[in-house]
Design a protein around this motif. Structure first.
Motif, PDB file in Angstrom:
ATOM      1  N   GLU A 152       0.834  -1.199   0.000  1.00 18.08           N
ATOM      2  CA  GLU A 152       0.000   0.000   0.000  1.00 18.08           C
ATOM      3  C   GLU A 152       0.870   1.250   0.000  1.00 18.08           C
ATOM      4  O   GLU A 152       1.829   1.364   0.778  1.00 18.08           O
ATOM      5  CB  GLU A 152      -0.944   0.004   1.199  1.00 18.08           C
ATOM      6  N   GLY A 153       0.564   2.172  -0.884  1.00 17.27           N
ATOM      7  CA  GLY A 153       1.335   3.407  -1.013  1.00 17.27           C
ATOM      8  C   GLY A 153       2.463   3.343  -2.019  1.00 17.27           C
ATOM      9  O   GLY A 153       3.049   4.375  -2.355  1.00 17.27           O
ATOM     10  N   ARG A 154       2.759   2.138  -2.519  1.00 12.12           N
ATOM     11  CA  ARG A 154       3.822   2.017  -3.515  1.00 12.12           C
ATOM     12  C   ARG A 154       3.288   2.343  -4.907  1.00 12.12           C
ATOM     13  O   ARG A 154       2.107   2.156  -5.203  1.00 12.12           O
ATOM     14  CB  ARG A 154       4.429   0.613  -3.486  1.00 12.12           C
ATOM     15  N   SER A 155       4.171   2.814  -5.767  1.00 12.08           N
ATOM     16  CA  SER A 155       3.765   3.223  -7.111  1.00 12.08           C
ATOM     17  C   SER A 155       3.475   2.017  -7.974  1.00 12.08           C
ATOM     18  O   SER A 155       4.191   1.012  -7.944  1.00 12.08           O
ATOM     19  CB  SER A 155       4.867   4.067  -7.760  1.00 12.08           C
ATOM     20  N   ALA A 156       2.388   2.114  -8.745  1.00  7.83           N
ATOM     21  CA  ALA A 156       2.067   1.099  -9.742  1.00  7.83           C
ATOM     22  C   ALA A 156       2.473   1.544 -11.131  1.00  7.83           C
ATOM     23  O   ALA A 156       2.714   0.723 -12.020  1.00  7.83           O
ATOM     24  CB  ALA A 156       0.574   0.785  -9.714  1.00  7.83           C
ATOM     25  N   ALA A 157       2.544   2.858 -11.355  1.00  6.86           N
ATOM     26  CA  ALA A 157       3.022   3.423 -12.629  1.00  6.86           C
ATOM     27  C   ALA A 157       3.576   4.806 -12.331  1.00  6.86           C
ATOM     28  O   ALA A 157       3.011   5.559 -11.536  1.00  6.86           O
ATOM     29  CB  ALA A 157       1.906   3.501 -13.656  1.00  6.86           C
ATOM     30  N   VAL A 158       4.701   5.133 -12.965  1.00  8.60           N
ATOM     31  CA  VAL A 158       5.355   6.419 -12.747  1.00  8.60           C
ATOM     32  C   VAL A 158       5.610   7.070 -14.094  1.00  8.60           C
ATOM     33  O   VAL A 158       6.183   6.445 -14.996  1.00  8.60           O
ATOM     34  CB  VAL A 158       6.686   6.257 -11.976  1.00  8.60           C
ATOM     35  N   ALA A 159       5.163   8.318 -14.221  1.00 10.31           N
ATOM     36  CA  ALA A 159       5.404   9.107 -15.431  1.00 10.31           C
ATOM     37  C   ALA A 159       4.945   8.363 -16.687  1.00 10.31           C
ATOM     38  O   ALA A 159       5.634   8.373 -17.711  1.00 10.31           O
ATOM     39  CB  ALA A 159       6.879   9.498 -15.536  1.00 10.31           C
ATOM     40  N   GLY A 160       3.790   7.705 -16.583  1.00  9.59           N
ATOM     41  CA  GLY A 160       3.240   7.061 -17.771  1.00  9.59           C
ATOM     42  C   GLY A 160       2.793   8.104 -18.788  1.00  9.59           C
ATOM     43  O   GLY A 160       2.405   9.217 -18.437  1.00  9.59           O
ATOM     44  N   VAL A 161       2.868   7.737 -20.045  1.00  9.29           N
ATOM     45  CA  VAL A 161       2.516   8.657 -21.121  1.00  9.29           C
ATOM     46  C   VAL A 161       1.460   7.998 -21.996  1.00  9.29           C
ATOM     47  O   VAL A 161       1.621   6.846 -22.407  1.00  9.29           O
ATOM     48  CB  VAL A 161       3.754   9.024 -21.972  1.00  9.29           C
ATOM     49  N   GLY A 162       0.384   8.713 -22.278  1.00  9.67           N
ATOM     50  CA  GLY A 162      -0.642   8.182 -23.165  1.00  9.67           C
ATOM     51  C   GLY A 162      -0.067   7.879 -24.539  1.00  9.67           C
ATOM     52  O   GLY A 162       0.729   8.646 -25.077  1.00  9.67           O
ATOM     53  N   LYS A 163      -0.479   6.762 -25.116  1.00  9.44           N
ATOM     54  CA  LYS A 163       0.095   6.361 -26.404  1.00  9.44           C
ATOM     55  C   LYS A 163      -0.351   7.258 -27.555  1.00  9.44           C
ATOM     56  O   LYS A 163       0.311   7.317 -28.591  1.00  9.44           O
ATOM     57  CB  LYS A 163      -0.265   4.901 -26.700  1.00  9.44           C
TER      58      LYS A 163
END
Length: 313
Positions: free
Chosen positions: A22-33
């Motif tokens: 809990e609280g950990r990142s699942a995605a960082v700085a993702g960019v829409g395709k």
């Protein structure tokens, strides 16, 4: 990898290991395709039957409910996905929770998205539930919370929840006894008036009291102008076959394939799905005139159908 022991050196319990995510990142700085674009907006609106003028023209905005669509990774997967989320799913797999089902999502909107906007997003593992037992099986609800941005501006948040579970053992089902009654329609507060009309052998169509647009199926508001107020008109019963399919397989209890399921265009201009009766399934044709009739399937269930080649029975 996640630490498997506590501060004392003793092994962590499974619940402790799961809560540590809990609280950990699942995605960082993702960019829409893809940037927000008119073709995707058009496809979405056509699929949803949404004709709101706000989604058309040079000043168009994207439907707010498309928020997640701009972040989806497609077949090649997401950008920015972290190891933490994969580790969490792998840990649940080790516990026999190999099945997964999406359960619900919640969205908040802070600014409209417009064609040309470039989307970025970050996602965090918000919570992992205690072990839960459901009809599907026993497992854990995992909730992630995504923030979607255009530049530095927060456009919306998307909270998504899945159940990772070990499928429940289901005893072998015996064939249901005959005769089997027809499935009941789902009646809710938005369509109850339609089914009340059907029981009275009346086919009612919603009409917006603001712009007079007709709509079917029944909706809580007008998809042309957004007005929530409406009344009804009664269909004349005349129609034509706009399109159809013939169902051969799989067989369902209370149905005897093959049979024709048609999209009927009513004389009033709206379309509805129903059965065509009065002719063999292989004689149904696009453009064929049909007329409404009401069929009593049992003591409680009345359904509309459309008869080809004759007057209503």
């Amino acid at each position: 990898m996640s630490d498997m022991s506590g501060a004392s050196g003793a092994p962590k319990s499974l619940e402790q290991r799961l809560k540590a995510f809990e609280g950990r990142s699942a995605a960082v700085a993702g960019v829409g395709k893809d940037p927000v674009n008119r073709p995707m907006i058009r496809h979405w609106c056509e699929a949803m039957g949404d004709t709101n003028p706000a989604y058309l023209g040079p000043d168009a905005i994207a439907p707010p409910t498309m928020l997640q669509a701009w972040t989806m990774g497609g077949l090649s997967g997401h950008t920015g996905r972290t190891e933490a989320y994969d580790e969490l799913l792998a840990l649940l797999d080790e516990q026999g929770c190999t099945a997964v089902v999406a359960t619900d999502c919640e969205q908040e909107y802070f600014r409209p998205l417009r064609p040309g906007d470039e989307i970025t997003f970050d996602s965090v593992i918000e919570s992992v539930s205690d072990r839960k037992t459901t009809k599907l099986g026993t497992g854990y609800f995992v909730t992630t919370r995504m923030e979607v941005r255009v530049g530095e501006h927060l456009a919306g948040t998307h909270r998504f929840r899945i159940l990772k579970y070990a499928p429940a053992h289901r005893p072998e089902r015996k064939p249901p006894p005959r005769p089997v009654t027809r499935p009941r329609p789902v009646v809710n507060r938005d369509n109850a008036g339609f089914w009340d009309g059907v029981r009275q052998h009346r086919l009612l169509i919603q009409r917006c009291t603001a712009c007079a647009s007709l709509r079917f199926p029944w909706l809580p508001g007008c998809n042309a102008c957004g007005c929530p107020e409406w009344d009804t008109i009664e269909a004349s019963g005349e129609g034509t076959v706009f399109s159809y399919v013939v169902l051969h397989h799989p067989p369902f209890p209370a149905f005897a394939p093959p049979y024709a399921v048609a999209l009927i265009e009513l004389a009033e201009g709206v379309r509805m799905i129903s059965n065509v009766v009065g002719v063999p399934y292989d004689k149904v044709r696009i453009g064929q005139p049909v007329r409404l009739e009401f069929q009593q399937h049992d003591e409680e269930l009345v359904l509309p159908a459309f008869r080809a080649g004759g007057e209503a029975a």
